[in-house]
Design a protein around this motif. Structure first.
Motif, PDB file in Angstrom:
ATOM      1  N   TYR A 148      43.717  46.429 119.622  1.00 12.06           N
ATOM      2  CA  TYR A 148      45.069  46.763 120.076  1.00 12.06           C
ATOM      3  C   TYR A 148      45.660  47.980 119.360  1.00 12.06           C
ATOM      4  O   TYR A 148      46.234  48.850 120.020  1.00 12.06           O
ATOM      5  N   PRO A 149      45.530  48.098 118.031  1.00  9.71           N
ATOM      6  CA  PRO A 149      46.047  49.319 117.389  1.00  9.71           C
ATOM      7  C   PRO A 149      45.352  50.590 117.888  1.00  9.71           C
ATOM      8  O   PRO A 149      45.978  51.652 117.936  1.00  9.71           O
ATOM      9  N   HIS A 150      44.102  50.484 118.283  1.00 16.13           N
ATOM     10  CA  HIS A 150      43.409  51.638 118.862  1.00 16.13           C
ATOM     11  C   HIS A 150      44.175  52.113 120.102  1.00 16.13           C
ATOM     12  O   HIS A 150      44.464  53.310 120.248  1.00 16.13           O
ATOM     13  N   HIS A 151      44.525  51.179 120.972  1.00 16.68           N
ATOM     14  CA  HIS A 151      45.248  51.544 122.195  1.00 16.68           C
ATOM     15  C   HIS A 151      46.700  51.929 121.913  1.00 16.68           C
ATOM     16  O   HIS A 151      47.236  52.820 122.579  1.00 16.68           O
ATOM     17  N   ILE A 152      47.320  51.297 120.935  1.00 17.52           N
ATOM     18  CA  ILE A 152      48.685  51.694 120.566  1.00 17.52           C
ATOM     19  C   ILE A 152      48.669  53.135 120.073  1.00 17.52           C
ATOM     20  O   ILE A 152      49.561  53.929 120.403  1.00 17.52           O
ATOM     21  N   GLY A 153      47.647  53.509 119.325  1.00 12.90           N
ATOM     22  CA  GLY A 153      47.511  54.902 118.884  1.00 12.90           C
ATOM     23  C   GLY A 153      47.419  55.847 120.069  1.00 12.90           C
ATOM     24  O   GLY A 153      48.014  56.936 120.053  1.00 12.90           O
ATOM     25  N   GLN A 154      46.693  55.450 121.104  1.00 13.58           N
ATOM     26  CA  GLN A 154      46.624  56.274 122.313  1.00 13.58           C
ATOM     27  C   GLN A 154      48.005  56.403 122.956  1.00 13.58           C
ATOM     28  O   GLN A 154      48.405  57.499 123.363  1.00 13.58           O
ATOM     29  N   ILE A 155      48.719  55.287 123.032  1.00 12.45           N
ATOM     30  CA  ILE A 155      50.066  55.298 123.626  1.00 12.45           C
ATOM     31  C   ILE A 155      50.974  56.226 122.834  1.00 12.45           C
ATOM     32  O   ILE A 155      51.697  57.050 123.402  1.00 12.45           O
ATOM     33  N   VAL A 156      50.958  56.099 121.512  1.00  8.18           N
ATOM     34  CA  VAL A 156      51.819  56.929 120.669  1.00  8.18           C
ATOM     35  C   VAL A 156      51.454  58.403 120.815  1.00  8.18           C
ATOM     36  O   VAL A 156      52.344  59.257 120.953  1.00  8.18           O
ATOM     37  N   LEU A 157      50.169  58.717 120.800  1.00  8.73           N
ATOM     38  CA  LEU A 157      49.759  60.109 120.941  1.00  8.73           C
ATOM     39  C   LEU A 157      50.205  60.686 122.290  1.00  8.73           C
ATOM     40  O   LEU A 157      50.758  61.791 122.347  1.00  8.73           O
ATOM     41  N   LEU A 158      49.979  59.949 123.367  1.00 10.25           N
ATOM     42  CA  LEU A 158      50.404  60.424 124.685  1.00 10.25           C
ATOM     43  C   LEU A 158      51.922  60.571 124.754  1.00 10.25           C
ATOM     44  O   LEU A 158      52.438  61.563 125.279  1.00 10.25           O
ATOM     45  N   ALA A 159      52.637  59.582 124.226  1.00 11.36           N
ATOM     46  CA  ALA A 159      54.103  59.640 124.253  1.00 11.36           C
ATOM     47  C   ALA A 159      54.607  60.823 123.438  1.00 11.36           C
ATOM     48  O   ALA A 159      55.511  61.547 123.872  1.00 11.36           O
TER      49      ALA A 159
ATOM     50  N   GLU B 220      41.677  46.748 135.663  1.00 11.59           N
ATOM     51  CA  GLU B 220      42.761  47.053 134.719  1.00 11.59           C
ATOM     52  C   GLU B 220      42.956  48.557 134.565  1.00 11.59           C
ATOM     53  O   GLU B 220      44.000  48.998 134.097  1.00 11.59           O
ATOM     54  N   PHE B 221      41.967  49.332 134.976  1.00  9.93           N
ATOM     55  CA  PHE B 221      42.028  50.780 134.788  1.00  9.93           C
ATOM     56  C   PHE B 221      42.419  51.530 136.057  1.00  9.93           C
ATOM     57  O   PHE B 221      42.224  52.733 136.160  1.00  9.93           O
ATOM     58  N   CYS B 222      42.977  50.822 137.005  1.00 12.45           N
ATOM     59  CA  CYS B 222      43.496  51.478 138.212  1.00 12.45           C
ATOM     60  C   CYS B 222      44.752  50.731 138.668  1.00 12.45           C
ATOM     61  O   CYS B 222      44.985  49.593 138.279  1.00 12.45           O
ATOM     62  N   GLU B 223      45.545  51.414 139.439  1.00 11.37           N
ATOM     63  CA  GLU B 223      46.761  50.846 140.034  1.00 11.37           C
ATOM     64  C   GLU B 223      47.592  50.004 139.067  1.00 11.37           C
ATOM     65  O   GLU B 223      47.685  48.789 139.212  1.00 11.37           O
ATOM     66  N   PRO B 224      48.219  50.642 138.101  1.00  8.95           N
ATOM     67  CA  PRO B 224      49.087  49.901 137.186  1.00  8.95           C
ATOM     68  C   PRO B 224      50.340  49.421 137.919  1.00  8.95           C
ATOM     69  O   PRO B 224      50.595  49.843 139.043  1.00  8.95           O
TER      70      PRO B 224
ATOM     71  N   THR C  99      41.426  60.743 131.797  1.00  7.60           N
ATOM     72  CA  THR C  99      42.222  60.016 130.807  1.00  7.60           C
ATOM     73  C   THR C  99      43.076  58.967 131.496  1.00  7.60           C
ATOM     74  O   THR C  99      43.342  59.042 132.691  1.00  7.60           O
ATOM     75  N   ASN C 100      43.495  58.003 130.719  1.00  9.51           N
ATOM     76  CA  ASN C 100      44.360  56.942 131.231  1.00  9.51           C
ATOM     77  C   ASN C 100      45.817  57.276 130.956  1.00  9.51           C
ATOM     78  O   ASN C 100      46.145  57.833 129.910  1.00  9.51           O
ATOM     79  N   SER C 101      46.671  56.895 131.867  1.00 10.15           N
ATOM     80  CA  SER C 101      48.104  56.978 131.620  1.00 10.15           C
ATOM     81  C   SER C 101      48.488  55.847 130.675  1.00 10.15           C
ATOM     82  O   SER C 101      47.722  54.888 130.465  1.00 10.15           O
ATOM     83  N   ILE C 102      49.667  55.933 130.122  1.00 12.24           N
ATOM     84  CA  ILE C 102      50.178  54.842 129.291  1.00 12.24           C
ATOM     85  C   ILE C 102      50.241  53.563 130.113  1.00 12.24           C
ATOM     86  O   ILE C 102      49.887  52.484 129.629  1.00 12.24           O
ATOM     87  N   ALA C 103      50.642  53.669 131.369  1.00 13.06           N
ATOM     88  CA  ALA C 103      50.729  52.486 132.232  1.00 13.06           C
ATOM     89  C   ALA C 103      49.373  51.807 132.379  1.00 13.06           C
ATOM     90  O   ALA C 103      49.276  50.567 132.348  1.00 13.06           O
ATOM     91  N   VAL C 104      48.310  52.576 132.522  1.00 18.81           N
ATOM     92  CA  VAL C 104      46.972  52.001 132.637  1.00 18.81           C
ATOM     93  C   VAL C 104      46.565  51.348 131.320  1.00 18.81           C
ATOM     94  O   VAL C 104      45.994  50.249 131.306  1.00 18.81           O
ATOM     95  N   ILE C 105      46.858  51.981 130.208  1.00 17.72           N
ATOM     96  CA  ILE C 105      46.534  51.396 128.903  1.00 17.72           C
ATOM     97  C   ILE C 105      47.267  50.067 128.727  1.00 17.72           C
ATOM     98  O   ILE C 105      46.685  49.076 128.274  1.00 17.72           O
ATOM     99  N   VAL C 106      48.534  50.042 129.101  1.00 21.24           N
ATOM    100  CA  VAL C 106      49.318  48.800 129.009  1.00 21.24           C
ATOM    101  C   VAL C 106      48.707  47.713 129.879  1.00 21.24           C
ATOM    102  O   VAL C 106      48.566  46.552 129.467  1.00 21.24           O
ATOM    103  N   LYS C 107      48.340  48.062 131.105  1.00 28.93           N
ATOM    104  CA  LYS C 107      47.742  47.077 132.013  1.00 28.93           C
ATOM    105  C   LYS C 107      46.444  46.526 131.418  1.00 28.93           C
ATOM    106  O   LYS C 107      46.188  45.322 131.472  1.00 28.93           O
ATOM    107  N   HIS C 108      45.623  47.399 130.856  1.00 25.33           N
ATOM    108  CA  HIS C 108      44.376  46.956 130.226  1.00 25.33           C
ATOM    109  C   HIS C 108      44.661  46.033 129.034  1.00 25.33           C
ATOM    110  O   HIS C 108      44.050  44.975 128.899  1.00 25.33           O
ATOM    111  N   MET C 109      45.577  46.450 128.176  1.00 21.89           N
ATOM    112  CA  MET C 109      45.892  45.618 127.010  1.00 21.89           C
ATOM    113  C   MET C 109      46.392  44.241 127.432  1.00 21.89           C
ATOM    114  O   MET C 109      45.974  43.224 126.874  1.00 21.89           O
ATOM    115  N   ALA C 110      47.285  44.200 128.411  1.00 22.00           N
ATOM    116  CA  ALA C 110      47.820  42.917 128.874  1.00 22.00           C
ATOM    117  C   ALA C 110      46.707  42.059 129.475  1.00 22.00           C
ATOM    118  O   ALA C 110      46.641  40.846 129.215  1.00 22.00           O
TER     119      ALA C 110
END
Length: 182
Positions: free
Chosen positions: A138-149, A80-84, A44-55
Motif C-alpha cells: 500500500y505505501p508503494h501505491h500511496i507514493g505513486q498517488i503522492v507523486l502524481l498529485a 481493477e486497472f480499467c474503468e475506475p 501509466t495509471n491515473s490516481i483513480a485507477v490506483i485507488v480502484k486497484h488498492m480497494a
C-alpha cells in the motif's frame, strides 16, 4: 504523524496504515476532479485507477482473511486497472470501503493472532507476514498517488512532510511540540 513509542506490533502497524491513508487523502484533496482521472500517458495509471486497484486488493485480502484465502475467487484484478469509478464521490467511497475493510479486519486482532496461519493465493502466511506484505504494497501505491498529485498540483501543492529547505525550522517545531507532520 508524530512517532509514538510502542512495543506492540499491531499498534504500530495500524498507526502506519492510518498514516499512509492520510497521505493519500491529503494528496487527493489537493486535486481537481479531472486530475484524479488523468493518466500521464497510455502506460501509466491515473490516481483513480490506483485507488480502484488498492480497494480491490484490500477487499480481497482482508474480507474474512482469517478463514478464507486472501485472493478471493471473484476478484477481477485485471479489471481493477480499467474503468475506475466515474466521480470523485464514487472514487472516495471505493477508497473508504477498502480502508474500512482493512481496519475492520486488523483492529480486533491480538498479538497472539500474529502467529496464526492464513493463505494468500494458496500460499501459507502468518498473520504478521500478511500485514507486512500489505505494509509494503500500500505505501508503494500511496507514493505513486503522492507523486502524481504533486506533479499535477504544481505550484499549488501543499507539502505533506518537511517543506523543502525548511528542515531546521521544522526541527525547531518538533522540539517545541508544535509540528504535526513526521
Amino acid at each position: 504523524m508524530v512517532l509514538r513509542f510502542t512495543t506492540s506490533y499491531l499498534e504500530d502497524a495500524i498507526s502506519l496504515f492510518r498514516y499512509y491513508k492520510k497521505l493519500g487523502d491529503q494528496a487527493m484533496e489537493q486535486l481537481t476532479d479531472e486530475q484524479l482521472f488523468l493518466a500521464l500517458d497510455d502506460e501509466t495509471n491515473s490516481i483513480a485507477v490506483i485507488v480502484k486497484h488498492m480497494a480491490g486488493n484490500m477487499l480481497s485480502r482482508w474480507t474474512d482473511f482469517l478463514t478464507t484465502d486472501g485472493e478471493k475467487p471473484d476478484r477481477n484484478r485485471d479489471g481493477e486497472f480499467c474503468e475506475p469509478p466515474a466521480t470523485r464521490a464514487a472514487l472516495h467511497a471505493c477508497w473508504e470501503e477498502g480502508w474500512a475493510c482493512l481496519f475492520g479486519a486488523i483492529e480486533p486482532l491480538t498479538e497472539a493472532d500474529l502467529a496464526r496461519t492464513i493463505t494468500i493465493r494458496g500460499e501459507a502466511h502468518s498473520v504478521m507476514q500478511a500485514i507486512n506484505r500489505q505494509l509494503a504494497h500500500y505505501p508503494h501505491h500511496i507514493g505513486q498517488i503522492v507523486l502524481l498529485a504533486r506533479h499535477m498540483a504544481g505550484g499549488q501543492w501543499r507539502t505533506l512532510s518537511v517543506p523543502r529547505n525548511r528542515s531546521q525550522e521544522f526541527n525547531r517545531l518538533v522540539a517545541a511540540g508544535e509540528a504535526s507532520q513526521r
